[in-house]
Design an enzyme around this catalytic site. Sequence first.
Site, PDB file in Angstrom:
ATOM      1  CB  SER A 152       6.819  -4.505  -4.244  1.00 23.46           C
ATOM      2  OG  SER A 152       5.476  -4.422  -3.810  1.00 23.46           O
ATOM      3  CG  ASP A 191       5.005   3.258  -1.268  1.00 12.68           C
ATOM      4  OD1 ASP A 191       4.283   2.441  -0.649  1.00 12.68           O
ATOM      5  OD2 ASP A 191       5.840   2.897  -2.127  1.00 12.68           O
ATOM      6  CG  HIS A 213       5.508  -0.936  -0.688  1.00  7.84           C
ATOM      7  ND1 HIS A 213       5.415  -0.090  -1.783  1.00  7.84           N
ATOM      8  CD2 HIS A 213       5.425  -2.192  -1.186  1.00  7.84           C
ATOM      9  CE1 HIS A 213       5.283  -0.815  -2.897  1.00  7.84           C
ATOM     10  NE2 HIS A 213       5.289  -2.088  -2.554  1.00  7.84           N
TER      11      HIS A 213
END
Length: 366
Positions: free
Chosen positions: A40, A330, A333
């Site tokens: 991600s 967040d 990340h």
Amino acid sequence: MGKFSESIFSGFLALFWLSARVCSQTQEPQVPCFFIFGDSLVDNGNNNGILTLARANYRPYGIDFLQGVTGRFTNGRTFVDALAQLLGFPNYIPPYARTRGPALLRGVNYASGAAGIRDETGNNLGDHMPMNQQVSNFANTVIQMRRFFRGDTNALNSYLSRCIFYSGMGSNDYLNNYFMPDFYSTGSDFTPKAYAAALLQDYTRQLMELYELGARKVVVTSVGQIGCIPYELARLNGSQCNEKINQAIVIFNTSLRKLVDSFNRGQLPGAKFVYLDSFTSSRDLVRNAATYGFEVVDKGCCGVGKNNGQITCLPLQQPCDDRRKYIFWDAFHPTEVANIIMAKRAYSSKSQSLTYPINIQQLAML
């Protein structure tokens, strides 16, 4: 028109032609293509159409990105978006999920949120494409690319040998596997040293498969300091890093750097591997936050609970006002600003403690 006027006009045309030529040259990418494998941290939309909790195709993700919501797990550009710009690409490298035809020649992003080196990693979050699947997808891409070279395998291999391949794997093998005993048994099946060895065995095979498929200029990243991300801080007392995780990661990272040495010393003829030390880079970002303009180092710009670190951003949640002051977007990340800083370091740093044995700019020039 007089001779003097003609000479001025001719000179103007020559200057215009030269300027146009210089501009076109500066816009040409330093390498013909850029292929990306990862999780991600660099996913740009491959998870949008699959059944998974690991997806970011909703606001406020992409709030600062010109194209809006795309599936990137940050507010703007990812690390590889910034790297693609530094390498001179006029456009971002597109996700595999929607890339076909001639666009393949510029490169493809195969990254998938929740992905790991091990196939079962991330299954707690739903569907995803682990590294084995990403390598398989690249193999399919090579088959498709072959027709643009009229079946000339040598010409295709020559082309691919000039491209840059980026692989950032391992974070989820710890976050969403080894240190998640409610879902996985690896934490009890392996000591940290044995687990790192098992990961490296699989990862070695995967990287060698990329080599067999044509990769020659390869960038591999270490696992970052994930014991200090908001998610881990929230699980402890809100300010203390999980050093148990960090210590386990250091074992893996140390072995990965040795693997890069092994590849570069002749194990893979004609290949050049570069090791990016994301652990050192992310640690420095926190320790010297004020130098980079950051004011908040332990909380996500959006999220829920302590440190905004218990889950990722909720749909349509209002994030912090000034994202430039936050290292983390967040619970997991980095923000766009943090991604850009780390990409610039990876591209041009002269320190082998960050990029080893050369930087990405030097790799591109080989």
